[in-house]
Enzyme design. Sequence first.
Site, PDB file in Angstrom:
ATOM      1  N   HIS A 105       0.850  -1.194   0.000  1.00  0.00           N
ATOM      2  CA  HIS A 105       0.000   0.000   0.000  1.00  0.00           C
ATOM      3  C   HIS A 105       0.884   1.242   0.000  1.00  0.00           C
ATOM      4  CE1 HIS A 105      -3.184  -2.686   1.925  1.00  0.00           C
ATOM      5  NE2 HIS A 105      -3.752  -2.217   0.839  1.00  0.00           N
TER       6      HIS A 105
ATOM      7  N   CYS B 183      -2.623   0.192   9.672  1.00  0.00           N
ATOM      8  CA  CYS B 183      -3.723  -0.651   9.167  1.00  0.00           C
ATOM      9  C   CYS B 183      -4.536  -1.317  10.263  1.00  0.00           C
ATOM     10  CB  CYS B 183      -3.180  -1.683   8.190  1.00  0.00           C
ATOM     11  SG  CYS B 183      -1.899  -2.707   8.870  1.00  0.00           S
TER      12      CYS B 183
HETATM   13  C1  CIR Z   1      -3.393  -7.702   2.868  1.00  0.00           C
HETATM   14  O1  CIR Z   1      -2.589  -8.177   2.073  1.00  0.00           O
HETATM   15  O2  CIR Z   1      -4.399  -7.107   2.509  1.00  0.00           O
HETATM   16  C2  CIR Z   1      -3.158  -7.887   4.350  1.00  0.00           C
HETATM   17  N1  CIR Z   1      -2.491  -9.131   4.591  1.00  0.00           N
HETATM   18  C3  CIR Z   1      -2.324  -6.744   4.891  1.00  0.00           C
HETATM   19  C4  CIR Z   1      -3.063  -5.440   4.839  1.00  0.00           C
HETATM   20  C5  CIR Z   1      -2.291  -4.340   5.473  1.00  0.00           C
HETATM   21  N2  CIR Z   1      -3.017  -3.126   5.378  1.00  0.00           N
HETATM   22  C6  CIR Z   1      -2.432  -1.930   5.297  1.00  0.00           C
HETATM   23  O3  CIR Z   1      -1.221  -1.829   5.278  1.00  0.00           O
HETATM   24  N3  CIR Z   1      -3.228  -0.868   5.214  1.00  0.00           N
END
Ligand code: CIR
Length: 279
Positions: free
Chosen positions: A187, A274
């Site tokens: 992201h 997140c």
């Molecule tokens: C994903 O790949 O969507 C999750 N394992 C990690 C999401 C992390 N979110 C973020 O950095 N905003």
Amino acid sequence: MYFACEAVLPRVFLHSFGSSMHLLPTFTRALMRRPAANFAEGLTSSAHLGAPDYDLALQQHDAYAQALRDCGLEVTILPPDERFPDGHFVEDPFVIFRDLAFQCRSGAPSRENEGESLKPHLAHLRTVEPPPAARIDGGDVLFCADRVLVGISGRSNFAGFKALRAALRSVKSDIRVDPVPFSGVLHLKSGLTEPAPGFLIRDPALQTEYDLGWAQVIDLPPEEGYAADVMPVNDTLFIAANCPKACEAASRHCERVIGLDLSEFVKMDGGLTCLSLRY
Ligand code: CIR
């Protein structure tokens, strides 16, 4: 357990959330979700870091929630939801701006419906849903002091950017919202955040043609790249623990810097921001 960073250099700038210098207000609340026992089945590109430990992840999640409470926020923690192994990364399904709750639709099919279970908890806000072709993850949305950067990534597309820009303009008609195509990290906020107005901190893995010339950019050493996802909460800046260079840089610009250990979430590509929705 969390760690205060030593300020090794004079702090020349204070973070100014909640002041007229920043788009975002002072945060009073946070929404989180406890990780489910199957959280290791979530998406990851970091399998080389090993399998995450569930009990340690829960301890780290507890410490994170407590640190937000210690900043004066009222923290709501929703129960685990095994339907969504990535469901505790609650920042991705919604973008909150003042009275607006923009419901994202992730470019990752397994995460597409995560927002539905959060929606009732944001019912006091005005919810906006994007058109079907619009894809966006909240992790791609970076509120800076004077503009919003929207990463265009594997998760977020131009239709998502345009839908979000329209929604943000319904709150603040002159808000600046820039698309930022990038690669190299999951992201946008995995690799770029703004610890203080006009200062960006960057993971050198992040590649973008977007012109960052309006800011002073602090480049982290590659081994501390994941610390680029810093989380400003009112007068406190949270950063990843055990990243001395990032801590030193952050302490130059922020009054209060706290390190949080999120080793088990990093194994699932998760960063600091997140794990909560702050508003
Ligand atoms: C994903 O790949 O969507 C999750 N394992 C990690 C999401 C992390 N979110 C973020 O950095 N905003």
